[in-house]
Scaffold this motif. Sequence first.
Motif, PDB file in Angstrom:
ATOM      1  N   ALA A   1     -15.118   2.178   8.257  1.00 36.70           N
ATOM      2  CA  ALA A   1     -14.017   1.285   7.891  1.00 36.70           C
ATOM      3  C   ALA A   1     -12.697   2.046   7.806  1.00 36.70           C
ATOM      4  O   ALA A   1     -11.653   1.575   8.275  1.00 36.70           O
ATOM      5  CB  ALA A   1     -14.316   0.597   6.560  1.00 36.70           C
ATOM      6  N   PHE A   2     -12.737   3.252   7.224  1.00 39.95           N
ATOM      7  CA  PHE A   2     -11.516   4.065   7.152  1.00 39.95           C
ATOM      8  C   PHE A   2     -11.078   4.510   8.550  1.00 39.95           C
ATOM      9  O   PHE A   2      -9.876   4.568   8.843  1.00 39.95           O
ATOM     10  CB  PHE A   2     -11.725   5.265   6.241  1.00 39.95           C
ATOM     11  CG  PHE A   2     -11.707   4.930   4.776  1.00 39.95           C
ATOM     12  CD1 PHE A   2     -10.556   4.457   4.167  1.00 39.95           C
ATOM     13  CD2 PHE A   2     -12.853   5.074   3.997  1.00 39.95           C
ATOM     14  CE1 PHE A   2     -10.533   4.138   2.810  1.00 39.95           C
ATOM     15  CE2 PHE A   2     -12.847   4.759   2.650  1.00 39.95           C
ATOM     16  CZ  PHE A   2     -11.684   4.287   2.055  1.00 39.95           C
TER      17      PHE A   2
ATOM     18  N   TYR B   1       0.830  -1.214   0.000  1.00 40.36           N
ATOM     19  CA  TYR B   1       0.000   0.000   0.000  1.00 40.36           C
ATOM     20  C   TYR B   1       0.861   1.260   0.000  1.00 40.36           C
ATOM     21  O   TYR B   1       0.714   2.143   0.851  1.00 40.36           O
ATOM     22  CB  TYR B   1      -0.933  -0.002   1.209  1.00 40.36           C
ATOM     23  CG  TYR B   1      -1.728  -1.285   1.364  1.00 40.36           C
ATOM     24  CD1 TYR B   1      -2.804  -1.559   0.534  1.00 40.36           C
ATOM     25  CD2 TYR B   1      -1.371  -2.233   2.331  1.00 40.36           C
ATOM     26  CE1 TYR B   1      -3.528  -2.740   0.662  1.00 40.36           C
ATOM     27  CE2 TYR B   1      -2.085  -3.411   2.467  1.00 40.36           C
ATOM     28  CZ  TYR B   1      -3.158  -3.662   1.630  1.00 40.36           C
ATOM     29  OH  TYR B   1      -3.865  -4.825   1.759  1.00 40.36           O
ATOM     30  N   SER B   2       1.767   1.357  -0.971  1.00 40.69           N
ATOM     31  CA  SER B   2       2.590   2.559  -1.095  1.00 40.69           C
ATOM     32  C   SER B   2       1.669   3.762  -1.311  1.00 40.69           C
ATOM     33  O   SER B   2       0.805   3.732  -2.202  1.00 40.69           O
ATOM     34  CB  SER B   2       3.562   2.410  -2.263  1.00 40.69           C
ATOM     35  OG  SER B   2       4.334   3.572  -2.428  1.00 40.69           O
ATOM     36  N   PRO B   3       1.805   4.825  -0.516  1.00 41.49           N
ATOM     37  CA  PRO B   3       0.800   5.897  -0.526  1.00 41.49           C
ATOM     38  C   PRO B   3       0.805   6.762  -1.784  1.00 41.49           C
ATOM     39  O   PRO B   3       1.754   7.498  -2.040  1.00 41.49           O
ATOM     40  CB  PRO B   3       1.151   6.725   0.712  1.00 41.49           C
ATOM     41  CG  PRO B   3       2.597   6.468   0.949  1.00 41.49           C
ATOM     42  CD  PRO B   3       2.848   5.062   0.504  1.00 41.49           C
ATOM     43  N   ALA B   4      -0.241   6.635  -2.582  1.00 42.94           N
ATOM     44  CA  ALA B   4      -0.507   7.579  -3.668  1.00 42.94           C
ATOM     45  C   ALA B   4      -1.498   8.623  -3.171  1.00 42.94           C
ATOM     46  O   ALA B   4      -1.397   9.799  -3.480  1.00 42.94           O
ATOM     47  CB  ALA B   4      -1.057   6.849  -4.884  1.00 42.94           C
ATOM     48  N   PHE B   5      -2.469   8.175  -2.386  1.00 44.51           N
ATOM     49  CA  PHE B   5      -3.440   9.045  -1.719  1.00 44.51           C
ATOM     50  C   PHE B   5      -3.602   8.491  -0.306  1.00 44.51           C
ATOM     51  O   PHE B   5      -4.235   7.452  -0.119  1.00 44.51           O
ATOM     52  CB  PHE B   5      -4.764   9.046  -2.474  1.00 44.51           C
ATOM     53  CG  PHE B   5      -5.832   9.908  -1.846  1.00 44.51           C
ATOM     54  CD1 PHE B   5      -5.546  11.181  -1.369  1.00 44.51           C
ATOM     55  CD2 PHE B   5      -7.126   9.437  -1.728  1.00 44.51           C
ATOM     56  CE1 PHE B   5      -6.530  11.961  -0.788  1.00 44.51           C
ATOM     57  CE2 PHE B   5      -8.125  10.210  -1.159  1.00 44.51           C
ATOM     58  CZ  PHE B   5      -7.822  11.485  -0.683  1.00 44.51           C
ATOM     59  N   PRO B   6      -3.008   9.154   0.700  1.00 45.72           N
ATOM     60  CA  PRO B   6      -3.000   8.591   2.055  1.00 45.72           C
ATOM     61  C   PRO B   6      -4.399   8.337   2.605  1.00 45.72           C
ATOM     62  O   PRO B   6      -5.323   9.137   2.410  1.00 45.72           O
ATOM     63  CB  PRO B   6      -2.277   9.670   2.872  1.00 45.72           C
ATOM     64  CG  PRO B   6      -1.393  10.351   1.883  1.00 45.72           C
ATOM     65  CD  PRO B   6      -2.188  10.367   0.602  1.00 45.72           C
ATOM     66  N   LEU B   7      -4.527   7.224   3.298  1.00 46.60           N
ATOM     67  CA  LEU B   7      -5.811   6.819   3.861  1.00 46.60           C
ATOM     68  C   LEU B   7      -6.393   7.875   4.799  1.00 46.60           C
ATOM     69  O   LEU B   7      -7.601   8.100   4.808  1.00 46.60           O
ATOM     70  CB  LEU B   7      -5.639   5.476   4.580  1.00 46.60           C
ATOM     71  CG  LEU B   7      -6.888   4.801   5.107  1.00 46.60           C
ATOM     72  CD1 LEU B   7      -6.771   3.283   4.998  1.00 46.60           C
ATOM     73  CD2 LEU B   7      -7.169   5.179   6.554  1.00 46.60           C
ATOM     74  N   LYS B   8      -5.553   8.548   5.576  1.00 47.64           N
ATOM     75  CA  LYS B   8      -6.057   9.563   6.513  1.00 47.64           C
ATOM     76  C   LYS B   8      -6.752  10.697   5.767  1.00 47.64           C
ATOM     77  O   LYS B   8      -7.727  11.274   6.278  1.00 47.64           O
ATOM     78  CB  LYS B   8      -4.916  10.105   7.377  1.00 47.64           C
ATOM     79  CG  LYS B   8      -3.803  10.802   6.621  1.00 47.64           C
ATOM     80  CD  LYS B   8      -2.659  11.185   7.550  1.00 47.64           C
ATOM     81  CE  LYS B   8      -1.509  11.837   6.797  1.00 47.64           C
ATOM     82  NZ  LYS B   8      -0.361  12.137   7.689  1.00 47.64           N
TER      83      LYS B   8
ATOM     84  N   PHE C   1      -4.915   4.750   0.590  1.00 48.36           N
ATOM     85  CA  PHE C   1      -6.292   4.533   1.066  1.00 48.36           C
ATOM     86  C   PHE C   1      -6.784   3.121   0.773  1.00 48.36           C
ATOM     87  O   PHE C   1      -7.712   2.630   1.426  1.00 48.36           O
ATOM     88  CB  PHE C   1      -7.233   5.600   0.492  1.00 48.36           C
ATOM     89  CG  PHE C   1      -7.712   5.368  -0.913  1.00 48.36           C
ATOM     90  CD1 PHE C   1      -9.028   4.985  -1.158  1.00 48.36           C
ATOM     91  CD2 PHE C   1      -6.875   5.571  -2.008  1.00 48.36           C
ATOM     92  CE1 PHE C   1      -9.488   4.797  -2.458  1.00 48.36           C
ATOM     93  CE2 PHE C   1      -7.325   5.393  -3.306  1.00 48.36           C
ATOM     94  CZ  PHE C   1      -8.627   4.996  -3.535  1.00 48.36           C
ATOM     95  N   SER C   2      -6.145   2.424  -0.169  1.00 46.95           N
ATOM     96  CA  SER C   2      -6.518   1.035  -0.439  1.00 46.95           C
ATOM     97  C   SER C   2      -6.183   0.100   0.717  1.00 46.95           C
ATOM     98  O   SER C   2      -6.659  -1.036   0.761  1.00 46.95           O
ATOM     99  CB  SER C   2      -5.815   0.548  -1.716  1.00 46.95           C
ATOM    100  OG  SER C   2      -4.410   0.701  -1.626  1.00 46.95           O
ATOM    101  N   ALA C   3      -5.410   0.586   1.699  1.00 46.42           N
ATOM    102  CA  ALA C   3      -5.084  -0.228   2.879  1.00 46.42           C
ATOM    103  C   ALA C   3      -6.304  -0.498   3.744  1.00 46.42           C
ATOM    104  O   ALA C   3      -6.239  -1.315   4.674  1.00 46.42           O
ATOM    105  CB  ALA C   3      -3.989   0.454   3.714  1.00 46.42           C
ATOM    106  N   VAL C   4      -7.431   0.142   3.429  1.00 44.20           N
ATOM    107  CA  VAL C   4      -8.682  -0.216   4.119  1.00 44.20           C
ATOM    108  C   VAL C   4      -8.980  -1.701   3.907  1.00 44.20           C
ATOM    109  O   VAL C   4      -9.699  -2.327   4.697  1.00 44.20           O
ATOM    110  CB  VAL C   4      -9.849   0.681   3.635  1.00 44.20           C
ATOM    111  CG1 VAL C   4     -10.310   0.291   2.234  1.00 44.20           C
ATOM    112  CG2 VAL C   4     -11.011   0.652   4.621  1.00 44.20           C
ATOM    113  N   HIS C   5      -8.423  -2.276   2.860  1.00 42.94           N
ATOM    114  CA  HIS C   5      -8.507  -3.711   2.584  1.00 42.94           C
ATOM    115  C   HIS C   5      -8.082  -4.539   3.793  1.00 42.94           C
ATOM    116  O   HIS C   5      -8.646  -5.602   4.075  1.00 42.94           O
ATOM    117  CB  HIS C   5      -7.596  -4.008   1.375  1.00 42.94           C
ATOM    118  CG  HIS C   5      -7.581  -5.416   0.923  1.00 42.94           C
ATOM    119  ND1 HIS C   5      -6.414  -6.078   0.591  1.00 42.94           N
ATOM    120  CD2 HIS C   5      -8.579  -6.315   0.728  1.00 42.94           C
ATOM    121  CE1 HIS C   5      -6.693  -7.309   0.205  1.00 42.94           C
ATOM    122  NE2 HIS C   5      -8.003  -7.491   0.279  1.00 42.94           N
ATOM    123  N   GLU C   6      -7.095  -4.049   4.538  1.00 49.74           N
ATOM    124  CA  GLU C   6      -6.582  -4.780   5.700  1.00 49.74           C
ATOM    125  C   GLU C   6      -7.633  -4.920   6.797  1.00 49.74           C
ATOM    126  O   GLU C   6      -7.609  -5.877   7.564  1.00 49.74           O
ATOM    127  CB  GLU C   6      -5.322  -4.110   6.232  1.00 49.74           C
ATOM    128  CG  GLU C   6      -4.121  -4.210   5.304  1.00 49.74           C
ATOM    129  CD  GLU C   6      -3.670  -5.631   5.092  1.00 49.74           C
ATOM    130  OE1 GLU C   6      -3.526  -6.377   6.081  1.00 49.74           O
ATOM    131  OE2 GLU C   6      -3.458  -6.019   3.908  1.00 49.74           O
TER     132      GLU C   6
END
Length: 292
Positions: free
Chosen positions: A264-265, A228-235, A278-283
């Motif tokens: 979920a986020f 999940y290398s940050p392109a658009f951070p989940l926060k 932001f795709s780390a929401v998958h975890e």
Amino acid sequence: MEEIGFLGLGIMGKAMSMNLLRHGFKVTVWNRTRSRCDELVEHGATVGESPADVIKKCKYTIAMLSDPAAALSVVFDKDGVLEQIGSGKGYVDMSTVDAETSSQICKAITAKGGSFLEAPVSGSKKPAEDGQLVILAAGEKALYEAVKPAFDVMGKKSFFLGEVGNGAKMKLVVNMIMGSMMNAFSEGLVLADKSGLNQDTLLDVLDLGAIANPMFKLKGPSMVQGKYSPAFPLKHQQKDMKLALALGDENSVPMPVAAASNEAFKKARSLGLGDLDFSAVHETVKSDKGSS
């Protein structure tokens, strides 16, 4: 065009200002962490000592900041934009903020005689690097026309949406849809895996069907690998979900899917994933299903 100022050199701002430099624009940059300016200087940028310093030097200044608090701080704090903005100068805020924040900044800028344009973007790191952003502008039409050559370098398409606030609202709607889709996509990947299906095959099937889209194609393979290398951070995605839900409240629009996605986020942030993509929401879905 006149020399352009650029405030904020995060993942997006750095890529956008680099594109301006590559296309022959003269750019003066500023960032709270001064070291982030170094690479831009190597490509020909000059560095301003403060936002006020950049405004004083440049006819047009662009800001790309992380959230409403940062956007307000750069304008209103000591050595901020308001200290040097005035007649003949334009300020373009490309940060993703709520309409109220954008309107507050607009009133302060125009009260000093300056012109204002909000111009949040749709797109993350790679579109920013490739000059393929979608720019959602609203505010002073004359300023929009003046800075359009810069928009044409940073983006593949720009829209003028009328009065200040419309750009902010459009961006929040887009990001709300994107965040909700990412949650559904994550659930689908985990469901396929737990059902004994090959996730890569699922990606191929999705890419050939009616719901094929660039986000699934770009993010899917790395999500399957747990990268999940940050392109658009989940926060930042969670911040945008929160702002979109507030917009829904203002307009009495029921948004149960977006609300669940926001939770979920939030859970992902509580797990320390906020600085990942932001795709780390998958975890969070994988952990809920008992997966490692």
